[in-house]
Scaffold this motif. Structure first.
Motif, PDB file in Angstrom:
ATOM      1  N   PHE A 147       0.819  -1.219   0.000  1.00 38.26           N
ATOM      2  CA  PHE A 147       0.000   0.000   0.000  1.00 38.26           C
ATOM      3  C   PHE A 147       0.852   1.267   0.000  1.00 38.26           C
ATOM      4  CE2 PHE A 147      -2.831  -3.287   1.566  1.00 38.26           C
ATOM      5  CZ  PHE A 147      -3.961  -3.059   0.796  1.00 38.26           C
ATOM      6  N   THR A 148       2.034   1.232   0.626  1.00 39.37           N
ATOM      7  CA  THR A 148       2.933   2.383   0.508  1.00 39.37           C
ATOM      8  C   THR A 148       3.425   2.508  -0.932  1.00 39.37           C
ATOM      9  OG1 THR A 148       4.706   0.931   1.326  1.00 39.37           O
ATOM     10  CG2 THR A 148       3.709   2.458   2.898  1.00 39.37           C
ATOM     11  N   TYR A 149       3.727   1.375  -1.527  1.00 42.35           N
ATOM     12  CA  TYR A 149       4.184   1.319  -2.923  1.00 42.35           C
ATOM     13  C   TYR A 149       3.116   1.861  -3.857  1.00 42.35           C
ATOM     14  CZ  TYR A 149       5.934  -1.076  -7.186  1.00 42.35           C
ATOM     15  OH  TYR A 149       6.377  -1.391  -8.446  1.00 42.35           O
ATOM     16  N   ALA A 150       1.920   1.314  -3.757  1.00 38.34           N
ATOM     17  CA  ALA A 150       0.830   1.735  -4.640  1.00 38.34           C
ATOM     18  C   ALA A 150       0.394   3.163  -4.350  1.00 38.34           C
ATOM     19  CB  ALA A 150      -0.351   0.784  -4.500  1.00 38.34           C
ATOM     20  N   GLY A 151       0.487   3.585  -3.092  1.00 42.10           N
ATOM     21  CA  GLY A 151       0.122   4.964  -2.758  1.00 42.10           C
ATOM     22  C   GLY A 151       0.990   5.970  -3.486  1.00 42.10           C
ATOM     23  N   TRP A 152       2.297   5.697  -3.528  1.00 41.46           N
ATOM     24  CA  TRP A 152       3.194   6.568  -4.282  1.00 41.46           C
ATOM     25  C   TRP A 152       2.783   6.611  -5.750  1.00 41.46           C
ATOM     26  CZ3 TRP A 152       8.286   4.292  -6.375  1.00 41.46           C
ATOM     27  CH2 TRP A 152       8.897   5.207  -7.235  1.00 41.46           C
ATOM     28  N   PHE A 153       2.556   5.458  -6.363  1.00 42.66           N
ATOM     29  CA  PHE A 153       2.177   5.419  -7.774  1.00 42.66           C
ATOM     30  C   PHE A 153       0.845   6.131  -8.018  1.00 42.66           C
ATOM     31  CE2 PHE A 153       5.421   2.189  -7.974  1.00 42.66           C
ATOM     32  CZ  PHE A 153       5.876   2.234  -9.275  1.00 42.66           C
ATOM     33  N   GLY A 154      -0.111   5.905  -7.132  1.00 39.10           N
ATOM     34  CA  GLY A 154      -1.418   6.519  -7.319  1.00 39.10           C
ATOM     35  C   GLY A 154      -1.362   8.034  -7.246  1.00 39.10           C
ATOM     36  N   ILE A 155      -0.684   8.548  -6.235  1.00 40.36           N
ATOM     37  CA  ILE A 155      -0.589   9.999  -6.073  1.00 40.36           C
ATOM     38  C   ILE A 155       0.151  10.623  -7.251  1.00 40.36           C
ATOM     39  CG2 ILE A 155       0.434  11.842  -4.682  1.00 40.36           C
ATOM     40  CD1 ILE A 155      -0.043   9.997  -2.217  1.00 40.36           C
ATOM     41  N   GLU A 156       1.292  10.054  -7.591  1.00 39.21           N
ATOM     42  CA  GLU A 156       2.081  10.622  -8.682  1.00 39.21           C
ATOM     43  C   GLU A 156       1.324  10.544 -10.007  1.00 39.21           C
ATOM     44  OE1 GLU A 156       6.542  11.610  -9.569  1.00 39.21           O
ATOM     45  OE2 GLU A 156       5.969  10.415  -7.849  1.00 39.21           O
ATOM     46  N   GLY A 157       0.598   9.451 -10.206  1.00 42.77           N
ATOM     47  CA  GLY A 157      -0.175   9.308 -11.432  1.00 42.77           C
ATOM     48  C   GLY A 157      -1.291  10.325 -11.541  1.00 42.77           C
ATOM     49  N   LEU A 158      -1.935  10.634 -10.423  1.00 51.76           N
ATOM     50  CA  LEU A 158      -2.987  11.655 -10.439  1.00 51.76           C
ATOM     51  C   LEU A 158      -2.416  13.040 -10.719  1.00 51.76           C
ATOM     52  CD1 LEU A 158      -5.271  10.590  -7.435  1.00 51.76           C
ATOM     53  CD2 LEU A 158      -5.806  10.447  -9.872  1.00 51.76           C
ATOM     54  N   VAL A 159      -1.290  13.346 -10.086  1.00 52.47           N
ATOM     55  CA  VAL A 159      -0.681  14.660 -10.302  1.00 52.47           C
ATOM     56  C   VAL A 159      -0.223  14.794 -11.751  1.00 52.47           C
ATOM     57  CG1 VAL A 159       1.246  16.160  -9.651  1.00 52.47           C
ATOM     58  CG2 VAL A 159      -0.029  14.921  -7.881  1.00 52.47           C
ATOM     59  N   ASP A 160       0.388  13.742 -12.291  1.00 52.84           N
ATOM     60  CA  ASP A 160       0.838  13.796 -13.686  1.00 52.84           C
ATOM     61  C   ASP A 160      -0.324  13.949 -14.662  1.00 52.84           C
ATOM     62  OD1 ASP A 160       3.588  13.705 -13.396  1.00 52.84           O
ATOM     63  OD2 ASP A 160       3.690  11.518 -13.433  1.00 52.84           O
TER      64      ASP A 160
END
Length: 217
Positions: free
Chosen positions: A71-84
């Motif tokens: 969940f820490t791993y996916a949280g980083w990807f999710g947040i960065e993907g939304l910002v991008d």
């Protein structure tokens, strides 16, 4: 664990938060470099990528990771993907909810920790990285959480500083970080040790902290 469980749900491929973030990031960088080239197609793809990430975000703000623990791993990807894909971290409810989820799981020593049980149970590991971490925390999940929080412009800078201090404290005199519990996973049931993770992601997180917080404070 039954080793055959690694073959579950493999008859077709699925869409993942990790691959979606990588695609959004590539398109965002392409648009920055070539803003007028196939603009409508790029904009449409980013909008669809944004909608997909929101559609698979859990109510508690988390995403389930399929290629790392978890969940820490996916949280980083999710947040960065939304910002991008166009989310403004200062006003985006999904980004702020994701940051709140990560902050909720920061441990007393400043770090974050998960183990393979997060992947298998599809729930955040209650005891963190209990067996092969540092009082439940680990350098790799801490780096992932920090990368996500910083991508989301987390307002709780004290929490970010605590996480950074944890990584600095855990670095060895040689410059290496200790090898801890398994951080990689394949298809939920197969844990994988990537020995470079313990150095790649802490360095990345510390560099982002320097660029985003120290140089622009």
């Amino acid at each position: 664990l039954n080793p055959s469980e690694v073959f579950g749900d493999i008859m077709i491929d699925y869409s993942y938060v990790e691959c979606s973030m990588a695609s959004n990031g590539a398109l965002a960088r392409f648009r920055e470099a070539f803003p007028t080239h196939r603009q409508r197609e790029v904009d449409r793809a980013l909008a669809r990528g944004n909608a997909f990430l929101k559609s698979i975000q859990r109510e508690d703000g988390s995403w389930y990771g399929s290629w790392g623990c978890c969940f820490t791993y996916a949280g980083w990807f999710g947040i960065e993907g939304l910002v991008d894909s166009g989310e403004d971290p200062s006003t985006s409810e999904p980004v702020q909810r994701a940051c709140a989820f990560l902050l909720k799981h920061q441990r007393a020593n400043g770090g974050w920790g998960e183990d393979f049980t997060s992947c298998f149970d599809k729930a955040y590991a209650a005891d963190g990285m209990r067996d092969y971490g540092d009082d439940g925390s680990g350098v790799v999940p801490t780096a992932w959480a920090l990368l996500g929080l910083m991508a989301g412009r987390c307002a709780d800078q004290a929490a970010v500083r605590k996480g950074v201090a944890y990584l600095e404290r855990r670095q060895l005199e040689s410059g290496d970080w200790p090898q801890e519990g398994i951080a990689g996973v394949f298809n939920r049931a197969c844990g994988i040790t990537y020995t470079a993770y313990r150095n790649v992601f802490p360095i990345w997180a510390l560099a982002r902290y320097r660029e985003e917080y120290l140089l622009h404070s």
